[in-house]
Motif scaffolding. Structure first.
Motif, PDB file in Angstrom:
ATOM      1  N   LYS A 157      29.117  35.131  38.804  1.00 23.55           N
ATOM      2  CA  LYS A 157      29.400  36.565  38.901  1.00 23.55           C
ATOM      3  C   LYS A 157      30.899  36.842  38.797  1.00 23.55           C
ATOM      4  CE  LYS A 157      25.372  37.958  41.633  1.00 23.55           C
ATOM      5  NZ  LYS A 157      24.923  38.583  42.903  1.00 23.55           N
ATOM      6  N   ILE A 158      31.715  35.957  39.375  1.00 22.89           N
ATOM      7  CA  ILE A 158      33.171  36.130  39.276  1.00 22.89           C
ATOM      8  C   ILE A 158      33.613  36.038  37.827  1.00 22.89           C
ATOM      9  CG2 ILE A 158      35.403  35.107  39.863  1.00 22.89           C
ATOM     10  CD1 ILE A 158      34.199  34.245  42.513  1.00 22.89           C
ATOM     11  N   GLN A 159      33.069  35.067  37.095  1.00 22.03           N
ATOM     12  CA  GLN A 159      33.442  34.909  35.691  1.00 22.03           C
ATOM     13  C   GLN A 159      33.027  36.130  34.871  1.00 22.03           C
ATOM     14  OE1 GLN A 159      35.101  31.893  34.093  1.00 22.03           O
ATOM     15  NE2 GLN A 159      35.509  33.816  33.015  1.00 22.03           N
ATOM     16  N   THR A 160      31.826  36.634  35.163  1.00 21.00           N
ATOM     17  CA  THR A 160      31.355  37.836  34.469  1.00 21.00           C
ATOM     18  C   THR A 160      32.284  39.018  34.721  1.00 21.00           C
ATOM     19  OG1 THR A 160      29.055  37.085  34.652  1.00 21.00           O
ATOM     20  CG2 THR A 160      29.406  39.420  34.205  1.00 21.00           C
ATOM     21  N   GLU A 161      32.731  39.153  35.977  1.00 22.52           N
ATOM     22  CA  GLU A 161      33.635  40.256  36.321  1.00 22.52           C
ATOM     23  C   GLU A 161      35.003  40.058  35.674  1.00 22.52           C
ATOM     24  OE1 GLU A 161      34.345  43.939  38.146  1.00 22.52           O
ATOM     25  OE2 GLU A 161      32.486  42.781  37.898  1.00 22.52           O
ATOM     26  N   ALA A 162      35.497  38.822  35.691  1.00 17.06           N
ATOM     27  CA  ALA A 162      36.815  38.534  35.116  1.00 17.06           C
ATOM     28  C   ALA A 162      36.835  38.787  33.610  1.00 17.06           C
ATOM     29  CB  ALA A 162      37.208  37.091  35.409  1.00 17.06           C
ATOM     30  N   ASN A 163      35.706  38.585  32.962  1.00 16.14           N
ATOM     31  CA  ASN A 163      35.637  38.769  31.502  1.00 16.14           C
ATOM     32  C   ASN A 163      35.853  40.209  31.061  1.00 16.14           C
ATOM     33  OD1 ASN A 163      35.145  36.038  31.184  1.00 16.14           O
ATOM     34  ND2 ASN A 163      32.923  36.266  31.003  1.00 16.14           N
ATOM     35  N   LYS A 164      35.846  41.132  32.028  1.00 20.28           N
ATOM     36  CA  LYS A 164      36.045  42.542  31.696  1.00 20.28           C
ATOM     37  C   LYS A 164      37.522  42.868  31.469  1.00 20.28           C
ATOM     38  CE  LYS A 164      32.166  43.975  34.656  1.00 20.28           C
ATOM     39  NZ  LYS A 164      31.785  44.811  35.825  1.00 20.28           N
ATOM     40  N   TYR A 165      38.406  41.926  31.834  1.00 16.98           N
ATOM     41  CA  TYR A 165      39.836  42.222  31.817  1.00 16.98           C
ATOM     42  C   TYR A 165      40.586  41.277  30.884  1.00 16.98           C
ATOM     43  CZ  TYR A 165      38.258  44.628  35.996  1.00 16.98           C
ATOM     44  OH  TYR A 165      37.564  45.419  36.867  1.00 16.98           O
ATOM     45  N   ARG A 168      45.465  39.205  33.980  1.00 15.68           N
ATOM     46  CA  ARG A 168      45.162  38.833  35.357  1.00 15.68           C
ATOM     47  C   ARG A 168      45.500  39.968  36.332  1.00 15.68           C
ATOM     48  NH1 ARG A 168      46.496  33.056  38.236  1.00 15.68           N
ATOM     49  NH2 ARG A 168      45.504  32.372  36.312  1.00 15.68           N
ATOM     50  N   GLY A 169      46.588  40.666  36.082  1.00 11.45           N
ATOM     51  CA  GLY A 169      46.959  41.778  36.953  1.00 11.45           C
ATOM     52  C   GLY A 169      45.925  42.885  36.950  1.00 11.45           C
ATOM     53  N   ASP A 170      45.353  43.183  35.759  1.00  8.80           N
ATOM     54  CA  ASP A 170      44.309  44.199  35.675  1.00  8.80           C
ATOM     55  C   ASP A 170      43.046  43.750  36.406  1.00  8.80           C
ATOM     56  OD1 ASP A 170      46.008  45.745  34.177  1.00  8.80           O
ATOM     57  OD2 ASP A 170      45.228  45.055  32.249  1.00  8.80           O
ATOM     58  N   PHE A 171      42.765  42.457  36.363  1.00  4.54           N
ATOM     59  CA  PHE A 171      41.622  41.902  37.090  1.00  4.54           C
ATOM     60  C   PHE A 171      41.805  42.108  38.592  1.00  4.54           C
ATOM     61  CE2 PHE A 171      39.525  37.657  38.454  1.00  4.54           C
ATOM     62  CZ  PHE A 171      38.369  38.323  38.831  1.00  4.54           C
ATOM     63  N   LEU A 172      43.004  41.862  39.088  1.00  4.03           N
ATOM     64  CA  LEU A 172      43.294  42.012  40.519  1.00  4.03           C
ATOM     65  C   LEU A 172      43.153  43.461  40.957  1.00  4.03           C
ATOM     66  CD1 LEU A 172      44.325  41.123  43.265  1.00  4.03           C
ATOM     67  CD2 LEU A 172      46.644  41.186  42.370  1.00  4.03           C
ATOM     68  N   ILE A 173      43.660  44.391  40.139  1.00  8.10           N
ATOM     69  CA  ILE A 173      43.610  45.803  40.502  1.00  8.10           C
ATOM     70  C   ILE A 173      42.210  46.377  40.316  1.00  8.10           C
ATOM     71  CG2 ILE A 173      44.453  48.102  39.864  1.00  8.10           C
ATOM     72  CD1 ILE A 173      47.109  46.826  39.193  1.00  8.10           C
ATOM     73  N   GLY A 174      41.533  45.977  39.231  1.00  9.32           N
ATOM     74  CA  GLY A 174      40.217  46.537  38.929  1.00  9.32           C
ATOM     75  C   GLY A 174      39.102  45.976  39.786  1.00  9.32           C
ATOM     76  N   SER A 175      39.164  44.699  40.161  1.00 13.95           N
ATOM     77  CA  SER A 175      38.114  44.065  40.961  1.00 13.95           C
ATOM     78  C   SER A 175      38.744  43.185  42.039  1.00 13.95           C
ATOM     79  CB  SER A 175      37.187  43.229  40.062  1.00 13.95           C
ATOM     80  OG  SER A 175      36.535  44.026  39.113  1.00 13.95           O
ATOM     81  N   ALA A 193      41.353  31.669  32.523  1.00 14.58           N
ATOM     82  CA  ALA A 193      41.945  30.787  31.515  1.00 14.58           C
ATOM     83  C   ALA A 193      42.120  31.479  30.173  1.00 14.58           C
ATOM     84  CB  ALA A 193      41.091  29.532  31.365  1.00 14.58           C
ATOM     85  N   TYR A 194      41.208  32.397  29.824  1.00 13.80           N
ATOM     86  CA  TYR A 194      41.267  33.048  28.516  1.00 13.80           C
ATOM     87  C   TYR A 194      42.287  34.185  28.477  1.00 13.80           C
ATOM     88  CZ  TYR A 194      38.899  37.073  30.465  1.00 13.80           C
ATOM     89  OH  TYR A 194      38.600  38.183  31.202  1.00 13.80           O
ATOM     90  N   MET A 195      42.777  34.608  29.648  1.00 16.30           N
ATOM     91  CA  MET A 195      43.685  35.756  29.699  1.00 16.30           C
ATOM     92  C   MET A 195      45.076  35.375  29.214  1.00 16.30           C
ATOM     93  SD  MET A 195      42.641  37.469  33.360  1.00 16.30           S
ATOM     94  CE  MET A 195      40.928  37.863  33.749  1.00 16.30           C
ATOM     95  N   GLU A 196      45.813  36.349  28.715  1.00 10.90           N
ATOM     96  CA  GLU A 196      47.178  36.119  28.260  1.00 10.90           C
ATOM     97  C   GLU A 196      48.150  36.881  29.141  1.00 10.90           C
ATOM     98  OE1 GLU A 196      48.322  38.416  24.634  1.00 10.90           O
ATOM     99  OE2 GLU A 196      46.140  38.621  24.407  1.00 10.90           O
ATOM    100  N   PRO A 197      49.331  36.325  29.391  1.00 12.95           N
ATOM    101  CA  PRO A 197      50.306  37.027  30.231  1.00 12.95           C
ATOM    102  C   PRO A 197      50.794  38.300  29.574  1.00 12.95           C
ATOM    103  CG  PRO A 197      51.305  35.100  29.209  1.00 12.95           C
ATOM    104  CD  PRO A 197      49.843  35.024  28.908  1.00 12.95           C
TER     105      PRO A 197
END
Length: 259
Positions: A157-165, A168-175, A193-197
Motif C-alpha cells: 500500500k505504501i508503494q501504491t501511494e508513493a507511485n502517485k508522486y 519525495r517532498g510531494d509524497f511527504l506533504i501529500g501522504s 527509488a524511481y523519484m527524481e530530486p
C-alpha cells in the motif's frame, strides 16, 4: 426647634411643612420638605461597612436542608448556594445531602461498549461513555472484546501511494501517514527509488544560489508546516529534499505538519 434637622421626628417635619405652606406657599414647602428628607437619609455604607448579607449561616442551613442533592440546591436557591460558596460553608450546610450517583456506572459503560467492535467506533458512537471509561481508567477492560487495530500501511500500500508522486517532498506533504510509515519501517529509499530530486530541475544559474545546510534549517524553524516551508522558502525546501534534510527540518518547525 433647637435640635439639628437631621434629628427631627416626623411630627416636627410635618409641623414645619405646614408652617412653610402657610407662609411661603405649597411649592416652597414641598422643596423644603424634600431637602429635609435628603438630609435625614443615611448614606449607603461602602467597603468594609457594607450592608450585611441577607443570608446568614442559619438561613443558609435552613434553605439547604430542603434539598437532597447539591445540584438541586444550586438550581432552586442559587443566591443561598452562592452565599454558602463565598463564605466557605458549602461542605457544612450540604453535609446531610446524598452524593449523586454516577450517570455512567461500570455496568452501563460495558453495556455501551459491547455495541462496538473497534475503539474508534466506540469513541465516535458513544463519546460520553468513552470519556467516562477513559477518566475512570476502564478502557482496556470494557474494550477487551474489541478487535485490535490493524496496521493500515503495508509495504504494497505504501508503494501504491508513493507511485502517485514524482518527488519525495510531494509524497511527504501529500501522504504524510504513508511517508512516515515508510520512514519508520526503513522503506523510504525503496519506495521512492524511481523519484527524481526536484533540485535537478532548477537552472544552473539559480542552483548556485541555494543556501547552505545551516541556513536551510534556520528558515525551516521559522515555519509551522512543510507546506508553509515549501511555499515561503522554495529553494530551501528543494535543498532539504535533495540532501535528505526534510525530516530534520520537520523536527525544528514550530508545529510540524504530522497529520
Amino acid at each position: 426647634m433647637s435640635k439639628p434637622i437631621s434629628e427631627w421626628t416626623e411630627e416636627e417635619i410635618q409641623a414645619d411643612f405646614k408652617k412653610w405652606r402657610d407662609s411661603a406657599g405649597p411649592q416652597a414647602a414641598r422643596l423644603r420638605l424634600a431637602a429635609i428628607r435628603n438630609l435625614q437619609r443615611q448614606p449607603t455604607p461602602k467597603g468594609p461597612v457594607a450592608r450585611q448579607s441577607k443570608w446568614t449561616e442559619k438561613k443558609i442551613q435552613i434553605e439547604a436542608s430542603k434539598y437532597k442533592y447539591r445540584a438541586n440546591f444550586n438550581k432552586e436557591a442559587p443566591r443561598a448556594y452562592d452565599a454558602a460558596r463565598r463564605r466557605g460553608l458549602l461542605d457544612k450546610v450540604c453535609s446531610h445531602m446524598t452524593p449523586p450517583p454516577p450517570k455512567w456506572t461500570e455496568e452501563k459503560i460495558q453495556e455501551e461498549a459491547n455495541k462496538y467492535k473497534r475503539r474508534v467506533d466506540f469513541e465516535k458512537g458513544s463519546p460520553r461513555a468513552y470519556d467516562a471509561a477513559y477518566k475512570r481508567r476502564l478502557l482496556d477492560k470494557v474494550c477487551g472484546h474489541m478487535t485490535p487495530k490493524r496496521r493500515v500501511w503495508t509495504e504494497e500500500k505504501i508503494q501504491t501511494e508513493a507511485n502517485k508522486y514524482k518527488y519525495r517532498g510531494d509524497f511527504l506533504i501529500g501522504s504524510p501517514s504513508a511517508y512516515n510509515a515508510a520512514r519508520r519501517w526503513g522503506l523510504l529509499d525503496k519506495v521512492c527509488a524511481y523519484m527524481e530530486p526536484k533540485w535537478a530541475k532548477i537552472p544552473n544559474t539559480e542552483l548556485a544560489l541555494l543556501p547552505d545546510r545551516d541556513q536551510c534549517l534556520l528558515n525551516a524553524s521559522r515555519c509551522r508546516s512543510l507546506s508553509g516551508f515549501k511555499e515561503t522558502y522554495p529553494y530551501n525546501f528543494n535543498y532539504a529534499e535533495a540532501h535528505g534534510l526534510l525530516d530534520e527540518c520537520e523536527k525544528r518547525m514550530i508545529n510540524p505538519d504530522n497529520k
